[in-house]
Design an enzyme around this catalytic site. Structure first.
Site, PDB file in Angstrom:
ATOM      1  N   GLY A  70      27.374  58.527  55.679  1.00  0.00           N
ATOM      2  CA  GLY A  70      26.687  58.496  54.391  1.00  0.00           C
ATOM      3  C   GLY A  70      26.282  57.123  53.897  1.00  0.00           C
ATOM      4  O   GLY A  70      25.826  56.984  52.758  1.00  0.00           O
ATOM      5  N   GLN A  71      26.415  56.093  54.748  1.00  0.00           N
ATOM      6  CA  GLN A  71      25.990  54.763  54.315  1.00  0.00           C
ATOM      7  C   GLN A  71      24.485  54.763  54.061  1.00  0.00           C
ATOM      8  O   GLN A  71      23.729  55.477  54.694  1.00  0.00           O
ATOM      9  CB  GLN A  71      26.316  53.692  55.383  1.00  0.00           C
ATOM     10  CG  GLN A  71      27.786  53.510  55.628  1.00  0.00           C
ATOM     11  CD  GLN A  71      28.297  54.390  56.755  1.00  0.00           C
ATOM     12  OE1 GLN A  71      27.700  55.393  57.100  1.00  0.00           O
ATOM     13  NE2 GLN A  71      29.434  54.012  57.317  1.00  0.00           N
ATOM     14  N   ARG A  72      24.066  53.944  53.138  1.00  0.00           N
ATOM     15  CA  ARG A  72      22.657  53.900  52.723  1.00  0.00           C
ATOM     16  C   ARG A  72      21.707  53.738  53.922  1.00  0.00           C
ATOM     17  O   ARG A  72      20.669  54.388  53.992  1.00  0.00           O
ATOM     18  CB  ARG A  72      22.440  52.760  51.727  1.00  0.00           C
ATOM     19  CG  ARG A  72      21.079  52.792  51.069  1.00  0.00           C
ATOM     20  CD  ARG A  72      20.877  51.657  50.080  1.00  0.00           C
ATOM     21  NE  ARG A  72      21.880  51.617  49.032  1.00  0.00           N
ATOM     22  CZ  ARG A  72      21.797  52.270  47.872  1.00  0.00           C
ATOM     23  NH1 ARG A  72      20.764  53.019  47.622  1.00  0.00           N
ATOM     24  NH2 ARG A  72      22.737  52.145  46.970  1.00  0.00           N
ATOM     25  N   ILE A  74      22.060  54.778  56.910  1.00  0.00           N
ATOM     26  CA  ILE A  74      22.065  55.962  57.776  1.00  0.00           C
ATOM     27  C   ILE A  74      21.337  57.145  57.132  1.00  0.00           C
ATOM     28  O   ILE A  74      20.780  57.989  57.826  1.00  0.00           O
ATOM     29  CB  ILE A  74      23.525  56.360  58.132  1.00  0.00           C
ATOM     30  CG1 ILE A  74      24.168  55.269  58.980  1.00  0.00           C
ATOM     31  CG2 ILE A  74      23.577  57.688  58.863  1.00  0.00           C
ATOM     32  CD1 ILE A  74      25.634  55.511  59.284  1.00  0.00           C
TER      33      ILE A  74
END
Length: 180
Positions: A70-72, A74
């Site tokens: 869920g990192q920005r 990705i």
């Protein structure tokens, strides 16, 4: 029961499979939730840099769960996993009030994608054990779930690290989605 009889029984009751897409902002608890579903150890979880896939049995269904980081950086790649999704599971860290608007915006964008049109939604309101956690009803309001008319949805309070509420969410999936 002999091996041959067991194999016949397994063949005569084909398992129903569902493809579940597990999304949410980084640190929401997606991988912890997935590991709890698979009855795995959750004491050492590291951020998901790509994706994890696990198949778990629940209520007679084989659930193929795709956990995407869920990192920005990705998030733009999430759409590569939308195809053939039976259920969208969105995990929210209820104690992170400063990111509530961001998570709401990401969910809204997901729900407008044509490939996810009509796909049922399960929102896990995670980290309910923390003193700063908002209740599921407030999370539902902040995400605008009451405005959804094009899909079945459910919000489930949970504490993924303890497993509380996780099973209830999967029961909803199997009971309501598995009928199709």
């Amino acid at each position: 029961m002999g091996l041959l009889a067991l194999l016949r029984k397994l063949r005569s009751t084909p398992e129903k499979e569902l493809r579940l897409l597990l999304l949410g902002l980084d640190n929401a608890g997606k991988t912890t939730l997935l590991k709890k579903l698979a009855s795995e150890d959750v004491t050492h979880i590291t951020p998901t840099a790509g994706f994890n896939i696990k198949s778990v049995m629940s209520e007679g269904f084989k659930l193929n769960v795709w956990d995407i980081g869920g990192q920005r950086k990705i998030r733009p790649y999430w759409r590569n996993y939308f195809e053939n999704t039976d259920v969208l599971i969105y995990v929210v860290d209820c104690s992170d009030k400063r990111r509530l608007e961001e998570t709401s915006s990401e969910l809204t964008e997901l729900l407008t994608d044509e490939k996810l049109k009509g796909v049922p939604l399960l929102v896990y309101a995670n980290k309910q054990d923390l003193p700063t956690a908002l209740p599921a009803s407030e999370i539902a309001q902040a995400l605008g779930l009451h405005l959804l008319r094009d899909r079945t949805w459910q919000i489930q309070s949970c504490v993924a690290i303890e497993g509380s509420g996780v099973k209830e969410g999967m029961e909803w999936v199997c009971k309501n989605i598995g009928k199709k």
